[in-house]
Design a protein around this motif. Structure first.
Motif, PDB file in Angstrom:
ATOM      1  N   SER A   2      16.725 -27.029  52.741  1.00 16.83           N
ATOM      2  CA  SER A   2      16.214 -26.754  51.401  1.00 16.83           C
ATOM      3  C   SER A   2      14.971 -27.601  51.159  1.00 16.83           C
ATOM      4  N   GLY A   3      13.931 -26.961  50.698  1.00 17.74           N
ATOM      5  CA  GLY A   3      12.718 -27.697  50.351  1.00 17.74           C
ATOM      6  C   GLY A   3      11.816 -28.034  51.532  1.00 17.74           C
ATOM      7  N   LEU A   4      12.315 -27.841  52.737  1.00 16.19           N
ATOM      8  CA  LEU A   4      11.484 -28.191  53.891  1.00 16.19           C
ATOM      9  C   LEU A   4      10.548 -27.057  54.284  1.00 16.19           C
ATOM     10  N   MET A   5      10.954 -25.843  53.941  1.00 17.49           N
ATOM     11  CA  MET A   5      10.182 -24.690  54.399  1.00 17.49           C
ATOM     12  C   MET A   5       9.870 -23.757  53.246  1.00 17.49           C
ATOM     13  N   PRO A   6       8.871 -22.886  53.409  1.00 17.62           N
ATOM     14  CA  PRO A   6       8.553 -21.945  52.332  1.00 17.62           C
ATOM     15  C   PRO A   6       9.581 -20.807  52.260  1.00 17.62           C
ATOM     16  N   GLU A   7       9.611 -20.120  51.118  1.00 21.16           N
ATOM     17  CA  GLU A   7      10.581 -19.030  50.965  1.00 21.16           C
ATOM     18  C   GLU A   7      10.225 -17.868  51.894  1.00 21.16           C
ATOM     19  N   LEU A   8      11.206 -16.972  52.019  1.00 22.99           N
ATOM     20  CA  LEU A   8      11.074 -15.884  52.997  1.00 22.99           C
ATOM     21  C   LEU A   8       9.980 -14.895  52.593  1.00 22.99           C
ATOM     22  N   GLU A   9       9.019 -14.721  53.465  1.00 23.80           N
ATOM     23  CA  GLU A   9       7.927 -13.775  53.219  1.00 23.80           C
ATOM     24  C   GLU A   9       7.415 -13.287  54.555  1.00 23.80           C
ATOM     25  N   PHE A  10       7.172 -12.000  54.652  1.00 23.16           N
ATOM     26  CA  PHE A  10       6.587 -11.494  55.908  1.00 23.16           C
ATOM     27  C   PHE A  10       6.027 -10.101  55.686  1.00 23.16           C
ATOM     28  N   ASP A  11       5.165  -9.686  56.577  1.00 26.14           N
ATOM     29  CA  ASP A  11       4.673  -8.312  56.624  1.00 26.14           C
ATOM     30  C   ASP A  11       4.868  -7.826  58.044  1.00 26.14           C
ATOM     31  N   PHE A  56      18.389 -17.801  54.634  1.00 26.84           N
ATOM     32  CA  PHE A  56      17.792 -17.817  53.303  1.00 26.84           C
ATOM     33  C   PHE A  56      18.815 -17.304  52.302  1.00 26.84           C
ATOM     34  N   ASP A  57      18.786 -17.876  51.091  1.00 25.66           N
ATOM     35  CA  ASP A  57      19.732 -17.391  50.084  1.00 25.66           C
ATOM     36  C   ASP A  57      19.193 -16.107  49.423  1.00 25.66           C
ATOM     37  N   ARG A  58      19.904 -15.611  48.408  1.00 21.18           N
ATOM     38  CA  ARG A  58      19.528 -14.332  47.794  1.00 21.18           C
ATOM     39  C   ARG A  58      18.117 -14.338  47.224  1.00 21.18           C
ATOM     40  N   GLU A  59      17.699 -15.512  46.735  1.00 25.13           N
ATOM     41  CA  GLU A  59      16.358 -15.597  46.149  1.00 25.13           C
ATOM     42  C   GLU A  59      15.284 -15.774  47.226  1.00 25.13           C
ATOM     43  N   GLY A  60      15.719 -15.883  48.451  1.00 21.77           N
ATOM     44  CA  GLY A  60      14.758 -16.050  49.535  1.00 21.77           C
ATOM     45  C   GLY A  60      14.389 -17.495  49.799  1.00 21.77           C
ATOM     46  N   ASN A  61      15.130 -18.429  49.192  1.00 25.84           N
ATOM     47  CA  ASN A  61      14.856 -19.843  49.466  1.00 25.84           C
ATOM     48  C   ASN A  61      15.450 -20.232  50.815  1.00 25.84           C
ATOM     49  N   PRO A  62      14.728 -21.033  51.580  1.00 28.21           N
ATOM     50  CA  PRO A  62      15.274 -21.476  52.857  1.00 28.21           C
ATOM     51  C   PRO A  62      16.437 -22.425  52.604  1.00 28.21           C
ATOM     52  N   ARG A  63      17.533 -22.236  53.290  1.00 28.82           N
ATOM     53  CA  ARG A  63      18.706 -23.068  53.035  1.00 28.82           C
ATOM     54  C   ARG A  63      19.231 -23.779  54.273  1.00 28.82           C
ATOM     55  N   LEU A  64      19.404 -23.020  55.338  1.00 23.01           N
ATOM     56  CA  LEU A  64      20.038 -23.635  56.507  1.00 23.01           C
ATOM     57  C   LEU A  64      19.332 -23.244  57.788  1.00 23.01           C
ATOM     58  N   LEU A  65      19.391 -24.177  58.734  1.00 25.14           N
ATOM     59  CA  LEU A  65      18.930 -23.880  60.074  1.00 25.14           C
ATOM     60  C   LEU A  65      20.165 -23.956  60.964  1.00 25.14           C
TER      61      LEU A  65
END
Lengths: 207, 280
Positions: free
Chosen positions: A42-51, A176-185
């Motif tokens: 959490s907080g180490l990486m940006p939220e989930l985004e891709f094209d 990533f959680d439902r909001e797309g926040n990074p949570r676990l590796l």
């Protein structure tokens, strides 16, 4: 005399400051571990985004899969061991969930070998590993961009006479959680059971 | 990949580029404008420029890509940011240029900036300087912290900048060209002690990495390597870069200090006493 006094004092000051600094450092080492089996990012990486494009050949972005817990994994379909093992494990973890929870989790398999992994080939490959899995790929710059965003990389070996080549890629699963926040590796050495425990916790905390 | 791809930054950081441009800009303009007799010689200018350029190169070229995905390249990066670059900069003695610019600062500003000077003096207490220098290496190589630093872009930048700034502070303390007998710079004996302690403490850490049987830094395994190198070889090479060159640099530093101490031996003997009295 005064010089000596001042010298002694600076020694005390520096000793105190050193002590404070070391206390601060140990404060950083202290883990506020929740009982995750994976590593908390959490907080180490940006939220989930891709094209990228999906296995139907349509372009998709991170928002197309929002609202669910997502597991992002980089690989390639000709991968001899790491990818099948990991995907098998993820399938094991998700298929063991209660039926109502199964649709809350989605695996995103990103092939970093777009030259060989056509959307059709990707579709066939991911179907083998259960229902809640999507195959994604893109052109190399798109894939490089995504890999860089999640602090990972991939590389291609020299092809052998038959044109086969190995691809080096990350062995971790980014959750990533439902909001797309990074949570676990999730490191590849976790068991399906341990991954399921984390998934359940993530699904339940948001609903 | 073209040559340009190797020279362009992997992870573009405007702040980093701006800082380097400012440093080189101020140094260059200072050189031109300052009086002829104060100007450093060609070798010193070269050493300064080289020191700045190699630090820039490991932060804002393709080198940074390899440093992010290979442990031993990362250790090489820190060897340059924390040792070689700052050593070259400190040995080049940019003091005349700094003095030139300092004289341009208005008295009002100087008064405002004074707390910065106090902060600097606290950081340059030998014990604190040693603690920071070695502590930062241990801190960023603490396995769980190292893992986070390689995963988080922000932490990664904090790590590299903290190594560079601390390297500059430490090596400036050590190679301060002002003779300690007549100025407030650190005595040669203490400088050598600090260097020896720093060397030994770094050797402990380096040896621990080199002789570790397990994978200590598995983040490179988890996140993929830049090319398929055996993880144990990567860790061994990285450990050796932590182990040997820093220890060698400590010894070279001690030799340099011995040489200076011998040259200046007796030179300032008469002045040192009264000055110390008046200073108190």
């Amino acid at each position: 005399m005064r010089t000596r006094f001042w010298r002694q004092r600076t020694n005390i000051i520096s000793a105190t400051l050193t002590l404070i600094a070391s206390l601060l450092l140990t404060g950083c080492f202290a883990n506020d571990e929740e009982d995750w089996n994976g590593k908390n990012i959490s907080g180490l990486m940006p939220e989930l985004e891709f094209d990228l494009i999906n296995s139907q050949g349509e372009s998709v972005s991170g928002e197309d899969y929002s609202g669910r817990v997502r597991m992002l994994f980089f690989g390639f379909t000709s991968c001899p061991d790491v990818c099948p093992t990991a995907l098998q494990k993820l399938n094991q973890a998700t298929s063991g969930l209660a039926p109502t929870l199964q649709d809350e989790v989605l695996t995103l398999f990103v092939s970093v070998d777009p030259k060989r992994d056509t959307p059709e080939r990707l579709a066939k490959y991911v179907d083998f590993f259960g229902d809640n899995i999507v195959g994604l790929t893109g052109n190399e710059p798109q894939l490089r961009e995504l890999a860089k965003r999640y602090r990972t990389t991939f590389g291609y070996d020299e092809p052998d006479p038959d044109g086969n080549y190995a691809v080096s890629h990350s062995s971790a699963i980014y959750v990533f959680d439902r909001e797309g926040n990074p949570r676990l590796l999730i490191r590849p050495d976790l068991s399906g059971e341990e991954i399921r425990h984390d998934l359940v916790a993530l699904i339940q905390e948001d609903s | 990949m073209s040559l340009l791809d190797y020279l362009l930054p992997y992870d573009f950081s405007p702040l980093t580029i701006l800082s380097y441009m400012l440093v080189m800009g101020f140094y260059g303009v200072g050189l031109f404008r300052m009086p002829e007799q104060d100007r450093p010689g060609a070798l010193r200018i070269f050493a300064f420029t080289l020191g700045v350029m190699i630090c820039y190169a490991v932060m804002q070229t393709r080198f940074d890509y390899y440093a992010q995905y290979m442990f031993f390249v990362h250790r090489g990066q820190h060897l340059i940011l924390h040792h070689i670059g700052p050593i070259l900069i400190a040995l080049s003695n940019p003091l005349p240029v700094m003095r030139f610019w300092f004289e341009k600062i208005s008295p009002g500003w100087r008064r405002t900036l004074r707390p910065l000077g106090w902060f600097y003096q606290v950081l340059q207490q030998p014990f604190i300087a040693l603690f920071l220098f070695v502590g930062l290496i241990y801190f960023w190589l603490w396995p769980s912290i190292h893992f986070d630093a390689m995963l988080s872009r922000d932490l990664y930048w904090v790590m590299n900048w903290s190594m560079l700034l601390d390297g500059l502070l430490f090596w400036w303390l050590i190679f301060d060209p002002r003779p300690p007998a007549i100025t407030s710079s650190l005595g040669y004996g203490r400088r050598m002690l600090v260097l020896a302690a720093a060397g030994v403490l770094q050797m402990f850490l380096g040896a621990w990495i080199v002789f570790s049987r397990d994978m200590v830094y598995d983040v490179y395994e988890v996140c993929g390597r830049a090319w398929p190198l055996d993880p144990e070889v990567d860790q061994l090479l990285g450990g050796m870069l932590t182990y040997i060159p820093p220890a060698m640099m400590s010894i070279l530093g001690i030799l340099l200090m011995l040489r200076r101490a011998m040259h200046q031996d007796g030179k300032y003997a008469n002045q040192s006493k009264p000055l110390e009295e008046t200073a108190s």
